[in-house]
Structures are given as structure tokens and as C-alpha cells.
Write a protein that holds these residues in place. Structure first.
Motif: not given
Ligand code: SF4
Ligand code: SF4
Lengths: 95, 392
Positions: A52-58, A71-79, A88-90
């Protein structure tokens, strides 16, 4: 919003003196798709957390991994990186 | 004050000034005709004659990046380059200025390819005209030595904090051996005390440099940069005055020669001004009322000095060693014209582009340009600019 500085009062070379103030900037505003975790599938390997490129996964011992949607910008990298398809990305608008 | 003069290749004189400046970090990538500066500095560092970290980088982009990092951490830094090397580091030049880091660089001016040329002209210097560096053109070895040392002092002044570039003509200056008056290490220390940055990257007082700026901030940041670069003029003059009182050599943004009663003034930057000075004297003997303006300070652009030195002339012949391809005149000529655009009394500014890629501009060529400009003036068909001496 605070008054914007004039060219005379703007910081020299635009230096930022307050460490870590990027946290005031909520990148979650950018998100159009939201990651959602299937706790049944998740093995808590931590791969999403690393990528995750942001501090968005705790991480939390009891609850496991959760998303910080401020902070999650929805990039989908984690998925994409999750080896167990637990994320899953919703679409945000599909609610 | 009389001092010993030593014979030095001008690149060596530049390196000697860097050694006397007691720099902390040198990062450079060798490129003709800058090579001897990098070579001599790396030897000095290896032989312990200079207590600096010499960083062998893999490109000029990295050379400037290393200087930026080192300078941001509070080190006194130097680099040197030419032509394509400058083009490769140009991205970082804007950053060095935007971050207001007092890096000093010697630009040994050389033609930008293609076709490949190692010879000198000012096309490289002009390509980074707007990058926000204080920029000077040296005319001889003494000026290269003096400007290099002065550069650190000016750049590090807390009223300035800008990077500083001294341009010296590739080969016509860089590889020429000239007598140069040096100064003692102790004198250099006195003139240039240890660099004490107000802001630097240090854990005791954490700061972030080069952060992101939204459109509602950027214009103010650029305005401040512009105003402060222009204001550096006063500090440059102040440092030159001090230099004169310490070492006896005086400098000014434009060094004028026989301009007081001149009907026509030739303006040129760099080493070719030496030839132009001789040409002016010859023309005077023939009864032509000619003077010379040797432009030293290019950024900040000395508008007032331009007006003062050239304002009374009927004709100004600007000789640019760079072509603005498809433009409206040589880069210096364009700015000289701008300087007079709103003035009631303005000389006619003739723009010649000459001395491209190391081609000689002889005394007779300067005379030919002056005569040609008068002819055009008489016929009323002065072109915006002309490439001088090109085979038809
Ligand atoms: S979509 Fe996943 S990888 Fe991307 S910012 Fe959100 S939590 Fe992090
Ligand atoms: S990568 Fe997948 S399995 Fe691993 S912790 Fe993240 S969601 Fe769970």
C-alpha cells in the motif's frame, strides 16, 4: 481556510518547518473505488500492508488488517497483490 | 598592492579558486572542455590538498543532484560542466534555484549538439537562461578565478541564497594559459568564512525542502524567487567593492571601454570581448567613434547599467555567440532591445550572431559588423538579426 500568504511572507524556498504535516492531507478524497476485505479469505500475510503506497492499511492483533479510508486513495494495488483474492475493489457510487 | 602572478591554465585557476574556497563536496562528470577542472579537483581531493569529498557520479544529472543533496545538508558544493552535460542536468538546475541552494558551478561554455561539436559558444548557457541562477560571463583567467571565489560568498549571503554560475568560454578561455594573480589561503578564509546555513536538512531542526505546491501557492513562490534574484544585484556589487578593497581588482556588471563619446557601442559577453577591445582601438585610430561594453553579469540582468552605458549611443552592435533558432534576435540582443523599449531615447540595436561553435571572430570581423550595421541603418533595412560570416 486560512488566509493564503503573499509572496513576501511565503516561506523561504517554500520550506516546510512542521514535520509530518502531510498527514493533514486526506488522500482518501481521491478515491473512486474502495477496497473491501473478505476476512474469511484473509490469512494475515501482510502483503497488502507492505504494498500500500499510503498509510491506509492498519494492523491490529485482534482485528487483523483494516483500511483507513481517510487515506486510502483507491489505487487497487492491495487487491492486485493479495495472493488469496481477499480484497475486492468496489465502485464508491454503487452503494 | 603587488602580488606574484603565476602562469596557469584557466581551468586550473578555476580549480584553485575552488580549493581556496574550502569546499566540502565536489560532484562532477568529465566532459570536454570542462575536463581539466574535474581532473584537477579530483587530484587535489585524492592527494589531500583539498579536504573535500569528491563524488564520481555517473552523469551530470547526478552531479547536480549530489550537489543539491549536499548543499541542502549544509555543505559548500561545487560542480562544473559543459554543453550536453548542462542539458542533462538542466532539470536539476531549476530545482537548485527553487530550493535556494548556494551551489557554485563553472560552465565551460560549448556548443549544444547536433551536429556534434566540442567547440565553444554560448548556446548551452543561453539554454538555461531562465533557470534562476546568478550567471556571470568571465572574459579572462583572472576573472574566472575571482568570480569563482566571489561566487561562494555571493551565493551564501543570507540576502541571496541562490546558486551561482560562472561561464567561461570553452577552449578560448578554458585551455589557455594566462598569468593569474592568486590569493593566500588565509585571505581566502577571511573573505569567505565557513558556510553557516540557516536552514538545512538536520534531525535537530527538521525541515522539508522541495515539497509539493498547489497552484494557489506557486505564483507567490516564483514571485519571491524573481524579486530576490533581482535583489541579489546589490549584494554582488557590495562583494565586488569589498573584493576591490581587499585585492585591488574592480568589477562591474558591464565593463565599458571608450564608450563615453561613442556613436556606436559593441556589446559582447565572454572572452571574445578581448578581441573586440583591440578592434575598438583600431577603429578609433581610423576615426570611428566606437566603444565596447563587455557584459559580465547576465542574471540578474543589469537593466540600469545597460541603459546607462548604451543609452547615449546611436547604434549598439550586440554580438551573440548563440542563435535563438527561429527567434527574433540573439538572446542578449533581445534583452538589450527590451531594456530600451520604453525609453524615450533609444539606440538602434543591431543583432549579429557570430563565433558559433568556436569559429573565430577577428578584429576585422568586429569592424565589418559595425560597418555593416551602419550600412543597414543608412538604407533603413536593418534585419532583426543576422548570422555573421556565413557562406552563402
Ligand atoms: S486501494 Fe489498497 S493499496 Fe491502494 S491506497 Fe487503498 S488500501 Fe492502499
Ligand atoms: S494480502 Fe491478502 S491475505 Fe495477505 S493480509 Fe492482505 S488481505 Fe490478507
Amino acid at each position: 481556510m486560512a488566509e493564503l500568504p503573499s509572496w513576501r511572507t511565503i516561506n523561504h524556498a517554500c520550506i516546510v518547518f512542521q514535520p509530518g504535516n502531510a498527514s493533514e492531507y486526506l488522500t482518501g478524497d481521491w478515491r473512486s473505488r474502495r477496497p473491501e476485505l473478505d476476512k474469511e479469505k484473509c490469512v494475515r500475510c501482510g502483503r497488502c500492508w507492505m504494498y500500500c503506497p499510503e498509510p491506509a492499511i492498519l494492523w491490529d492483533e485482534v482485528g487483523g488488517y483494516t483500511f483507513d479510508y481517510r487515506y486510502c486513495k483507491g489505487c487497487g494495488i492491495c487487491a492486485r497483490e493479495c495472493p488469496y483474492d481477499a480484497i475486492s475493489m468496489v465502485e464508491e457510487c454503487e452503494e | 598592492m603587488s602580488r606574484d602572478r603565476v602562469s596557469l591554465e584557466i581551468c586550473e585557476a578555476c580549480a584553485e579558486a575552488v580549493r581556496l574556497a574550502d569546499v566540502d563536496v565536489v560532484a562532477a562528470y568529465p566532459i570536454t572542455p570542462q575536463t581539466h577542472i574535474a581532473e584537477v579537483l579530483s587530484e587535489m581531493a585524492a592527494d589531500g590538498k583539498m579536504e573535500a569529498e569528491y563524488v564520481n557520479v555517473e552523469s551530470e544529472h547526478s552531479a547536480m543532484s549530489v550537489c543539491i543533496g549536499a548543499s541542502a545538508a549544509g555543505a559548500r558544493t561545487f560542480t562544473a560542466t559543459s554543453a550536453q552535460g548542462l542539458a542533462l542536468m538542466s532539470e536539476m538546475l531549476y530545482i537548485a534555484s527553487g530550493l535556494r541552494l548556494p551551489i557554485v558551478m563553472a560552465l565551460v561554455t560549448r556548443t549544444l549538439s547536433a551536429p556534434l561539436s566540442i567547440w565553444g559558444d554560448h548556446s548551452d548557457a543561453m539554454s538555461v537562461r531562465d533557470c534562476g541562477w546568478i550567471t556571470l560571463f568571465a572574459e579572462n583567467g583572472q576573472e574566472v578565478f575571482d568570480f569563482t571565489l566571489q561566487g561562494f560568498r555571493i551565493a551564501e549571503d543570507e540576502r541571496v541564497w541562490f546558486p551561482f554560475m560562472v561561464c567561461l568560454d570553452g577552449f578560448h578561455l578554458s585551455h589557455v594559459i594566462e598569468p593569474v594573480e592568486l590569493i593566500e589561503e588565509e585571505e581566502a578564509r577571511e573573505f569567505l568564512p565557513t558556510y553557516k546555513p540557516k536552514y538545512r536538512l538536520h534531525p535537530d531542526q527538521p525541515v522539508s525542502m522541495g515539497c509539493f505546491a498547489m497552484p494557489d501557492y506557486f505564483s507567490e513562490i516564483k514571485k519571491r524567487q524573481d524579486e530576490e534574484l533581482k535583489a541579489s544585484y546589490d549584494v554582488i556589487i557590495e562583494v565586488w567593492r569589498e573584493w576591490e578593497s581587499r585585492f585591488g581588482r574592480s568589477y562591474s556588471p558591464i565593463v565599458a571601454h571608450r564608450t563615453e563619446d561613442a556613436e556606436v557601442v559593441v556589446l559582447i559577453a565572454g572572452g571574445y570581448a578581448g578581441t573586440a577591445r583591440l578592434a575598438v582601438d583600431e577603429m578609433r585610430e581610423k576615426g570611428l567613434k566606437v566603444g565596447l561594453a563587455s557584459l559580465k553579469l547576465w542574471r540578474p540582468f543589469p537593466l540600469e547599467d545597460i541603459r546607462k552605458t548604451l543609452g547615449h549611443a546611436r547604434l549598439v552592435v550586440v554580438v551573440d555567440r548563440a542563435l535563438s533558432v527561429g527567434g527574433a534576435g540573439g538572446p542578449i540582443a533581445g534583452e538589450v532591445r527590451s531594456a530600451f523599449f520604453h525609453e524615450e531615447k533609444s539606440p538602434v540595436v543591431a543583432s549579429f550572431v557570430a563565433g558559433i561553435s568556436g569559429r573565430d571572430v577577428l578584429r576585422s570581423d568586429f569592424e565589418a559588423m559595425v560597418r555593416k550595421a551602419f550600412e543597414y541603418l543608412d538604407k533603413g533595412d536593418l534585419p532583426y538579426y543576422e548570422m555573421f560570416g556565413v557562406r552563402e
